[in-house]
Scaffold this motif. Structure first.
Motif, mmCIF file in Angstrom:
data_model
loop_
_atom_site.group_PDB
_atom_site.id
_atom_site.type_symbol
_atom_site.label_atom_id
_atom_site.label_comp_id
_atom_site.label_asym_id
_atom_site.label_seq_id
_atom_site.Cartn_x
_atom_site.Cartn_y
_atom_site.Cartn_z
ATOM 1 N N GLN A 36 -2.725 -14.891 -3.843
ATOM 2 C CA GLN A 36 -3.754 -14.346 -2.955
ATOM 3 C C GLN A 36 -3.369 -12.996 -2.351
ATOM 4 O OE1 GLN A 36 -4.049 -18.291 -0.779
ATOM 5 N NE2 GLN A 36 -6.193 -17.643 -0.684
ATOM 6 N N LEU A 37 -2.129 -12.596 -2.537
ATOM 7 C CA LEU A 37 -1.688 -11.300 -2.032
ATOM 8 C C LEU A 37 -1.664 -10.244 -3.125
ATOM 9 C CD1 LEU A 37 1.267 -12.456 0.263
ATOM 10 C CD2 LEU A 37 -1.053 -11.811 0.957
ATOM 11 N N GLU A 38 -2.015 -10.627 -4.343
ATOM 12 C CA GLU A 38 -2.040 -9.683 -5.452
ATOM 13 C C GLU A 38 -3.314 -8.837 -5.407
ATOM 14 O OE1 GLU A 38 0.119 -8.913 -7.851
ATOM 15 O OE2 GLU A 38 1.654 -10.293 -7.137
ATOM 16 N N GLY A 39 -3.305 -7.784 -6.197
ATOM 17 C CA GLY A 39 -4.480 -6.921 -6.265
ATOM 18 C C GLY A 39 -4.604 -6.035 -5.035
ATOM 19 N N ASP A 40 -5.835 -5.709 -4.671
ATOM 20 C CA ASP A 40 -6.086 -4.855 -3.505
ATOM 21 C C ASP A 40 -5.943 -5.706 -2.244
ATOM 22 O OD1 ASP A 40 -6.852 -3.062 -1.620
ATOM 23 O OD2 ASP A 40 -8.841 -2.655 -2.453
ATOM 24 N N ASN A 41 -4.786 -5.642 -1.630
ATOM 25 C CA ASN A 41 -4.511 -6.481 -0.467
ATOM 26 C C ASN A 41 -4.468 -5.677 0.828
ATOM 27 O OD1 ASN A 41 -2.132 -5.085 -0.750
ATOM 28 N ND2 ASN A 41 -0.799 -6.894 -0.861
ATOM 29 N N ARG A 42 -5.137 -4.534 0.852
ATOM 30 C CA ARG A 42 -5.072 -3.663 2.034
ATOM 31 C C ARG A 42 -5.542 -4.359 3.299
ATOM 32 N NH1 ARG A 42 -6.380 2.362 -0.152
ATOM 33 N NH2 ARG A 42 -5.463 2.097 -2.220
ATOM 34 N N SER A 43 -6.521 -5.236 3.168
ATOM 35 C CA SER A 43 -7.035 -5.931 4.352
ATOM 36 C C SER A 43 -6.012 -6.909 4.924
ATOM 37 C CB SER A 43 -8.322 -6.686 4.008
ATOM 38 O OG SER A 43 -8.064 -7.704 3.049
ATOM 39 N N LEU A 44 -4.978 -7.214 4.140
ATOM 40 C CA LEU A 44 -3.945 -8.152 4.578
ATOM 41 C C LEU A 44 -2.660 -7.445 4.999
ATOM 42 C CD1 LEU A 44 -4.432 -10.822 1.769
ATOM 43 C CD2 LEU A 44 -5.306 -10.913 4.110
ATOM 44 N N MET A 45 -2.688 -6.105 4.973
ATOM 45 C CA MET A 45 -1.523 -5.312 5.334
ATOM 46 C C MET A 45 -1.731 -4.648 6.689
ATOM 47 S SD MET A 45 0.399 -5.740 2.631
ATOM 48 C CE MET A 45 1.672 -4.484 2.763
ATOM 49 N N VAL A 97 0.841 -1.188 0.000
ATOM 50 C CA VAL A 97 0.000 0.000 0.000
ATOM 51 C C VAL A 97 0.881 1.245 0.000
ATOM 52 C CG1 VAL A 97 -1.769 1.284 1.263
ATOM 53 C CG2 VAL A 97 -1.854 -1.232 1.189
ATOM 54 N N VAL A 98 2.004 1.154 0.705
ATOM 55 C CA VAL A 98 2.944 2.272 0.823
ATOM 56 C C VAL A 98 4.319 1.832 0.350
ATOM 57 C CG1 VAL A 98 4.098 3.864 2.406
ATOM 58 C CG2 VAL A 98 1.687 3.276 2.766
ATOM 59 N N TRP A 99 4.897 2.622 -0.567
ATOM 60 C CA TRP A 99 6.278 2.427 -1.003
ATOM 61 C C TRP A 99 7.058 3.646 -0.518
ATOM 62 C CZ3 TRP A 99 7.991 -1.997 -3.355
ATOM 63 C CH2 TRP A 99 7.014 -2.849 -3.876
ATOM 64 N N HIS A 100 7.832 3.472 0.531
ATOM 65 C CA HIS A 100 8.552 4.596 1.115
ATOM 66 C C HIS A 100 9.557 5.175 0.120
ATOM 67 C CE1 HIS A 100 6.749 4.069 4.990
ATOM 68 N NE2 HIS A 100 7.207 2.837 5.129
ATOM 69 N N GLY A 101 9.465 6.485 -0.082
ATOM 70 C CA GLY A 101 10.367 7.159 -1.002
ATOM 71 C C GLY A 101 9.827 7.292 -2.402
ATOM 72 N N ALA A 102 8.662 6.705 -2.677
ATOM 73 C CA ALA A 102 8.083 6.761 -4.026
ATOM 74 C C ALA A 102 7.039 7.873 -4.099
ATOM 75 C CB ALA A 102 7.441 5.427 -4.381
ATOM 76 N N ARG A 103 7.005 8.563 -5.222
ATOM 77 C CA ARG A 103 6.017 9.617 -5.435
ATOM 78 C C ARG A 103 4.728 9.082 -6.046
ATOM 79 N NH1 ARG A 103 9.850 14.316 -8.196
ATOM 80 N NH2 ARG A 103 11.303 14.561 -6.430
ATOM 81 N N ASP A 104 4.860 8.022 -6.831
ATOM 82 C CA ASP A 104 3.726 7.509 -7.595
ATOM 83 C C ASP A 104 3.555 6.024 -7.302
ATOM 84 O OD1 ASP A 104 1.910 6.632 -9.492
ATOM 85 O OD2 ASP A 104 2.670 7.948 -11.067
ATOM 86 N N ALA A 110 3.087 3.871 -10.449
ATOM 87 C CA ALA A 110 4.341 3.623 -11.156
ATOM 88 C C ALA A 110 5.143 2.523 -10.466
ATOM 89 C CB ALA A 110 5.159 4.904 -11.243
ATOM 90 N N MET A 111 5.112 2.512 -9.147
ATOM 91 C CA MET A 111 5.820 1.476 -8.402
ATOM 92 C C MET A 111 5.202 0.100 -8.642
ATOM 93 S SD MET A 111 8.417 2.686 -6.987
ATOM 94 C CE MET A 111 8.735 1.128 -6.180
ATOM 95 N N GLU A 112 3.894 0.079 -8.719
ATOM 96 C CA GLU A 112 3.218 -1.192 -8.984
ATOM 97 C C GLU A 112 3.593 -1.724 -10.363
ATOM 98 O OE1 GLU A 112 0.574 -4.434 -8.260
ATOM 99 O OE2 GLU A 112 1.770 -3.078 -7.039
#
Length: 247
Positions: free
Chosen positions: A201-210, A163-170, A173-175
């Motif tokens: 199973q961790l691909e896609g919208d995995n916010r509930s697993l983070m 959900v968060v890529w530290h240091g990334a602006r976009d 783009a990181m995905e």
């Protein structure tokens, strides 16, 4: 206190730490290490004939670190349910790919039998290094690893979305970079006779697993991650042991 009694998962802070790395006798760099007599024998046969049983090494960043604690609470424990093998976890929080090669060299000095080496690393480098340069380094290192082992199967564990890529602006783009890295490194590893650990199973919208930090996995997420690692190791055993898996 055991990890099952007080497992609280990672915090959003940094910090480095090793998890449960046992000591092994160190062999000289020129020593001839024992290899399997045949690919078709089972682990029980290896033991019966005095051959050193295979070792599974799981190397990577904080995902491996926390998975090593979570696995204590699962059936099968630290061995992931595999019998007559050694399973060693080497997770370093905040690990970068440049730290992988020294670890593999050290493991090569300690291991005196067939090895399954599962790597979950590279994700922490995506925000700090150009992807083409990172892939070139990873490919170069992976080609060097077999020289340190008498018999080796590499498992490449794909980078999990965050959900968060530290240091990334976009984040988008990181995905895109993550998917490209996974696809190209997966093809490369397979071309070298290795296996790929897919975390479907961790691909896609995995916010509930983070966890709230958007980087690390919850306990349920770690359970899914561990299941993927186990599936990949089973594939590796099929290559190492003539289609048989010690389960």
């Amino acid at each position: 206190m055991s990890s099952c009694e007080g497992f609280s998962g990672p915090s959003s802070g940094g910090g480095n730490g090793w998890h449960g790395v046992p000591g092994f006798p160190v062999t000289s760099s020129g020593q001839q290490l024992m290899t399997l007599v045949s690919f078709s024998v089972t682990p029980a046969t290896w033991q019966a004939h005095g051959v050193v049983r295979p070792v599974i090494w799981l190397v990577g960043h904080s995902y491996i670190f926390w998975a090593a604690q979570r696995v204590e609470c699962r059936p099968g424990g630290r061995s992931l349910g595999f019998r007559e093998v050694e399973v060693d976890w080497r997770g370093l929080r905040g690990q970068r790919w440049s730290q992988v090669l020294p670890e593999v060299v050290e493991i090569g000095r300690r291991s005196v039998g067939p090895v399954i080496l599962v790597l979950h690393a590279g994700g922490n480098d995506l925000c700090s290094q150009r992807m083409l340069e990172l892939m070139a380094l990873m490919r170069s290192d992976l080609e060097r690893f077999p020289a340190f082992f008498p018999e080796l199967v590499i498992g490449w564990s794909e980078v999990v979305p965050r959900v968060v890529w530290h240091g990334a602006r976009d984040r988008e783009a990181m995905e895109k970079c993550r998917k490209t890295l996974n696809a190209r490194m997966s093809r490369f590893v397979r071309s070298k006779g290795g296996v790929v650990v897919r975390h479907w199973q961790l691909e896609g919208d995995n916010r509930s697993l983070m966890r709230p930090d958007g980087v690390h996995l919850t306990e349920i997420g770690l359970d899914i991650f561990l299941s993927g690692l186990r599936d990949g190791i089973e594939q590796a055993f099929s290559l190492l042991g003539g289609g048989r898996s010690p389960v």
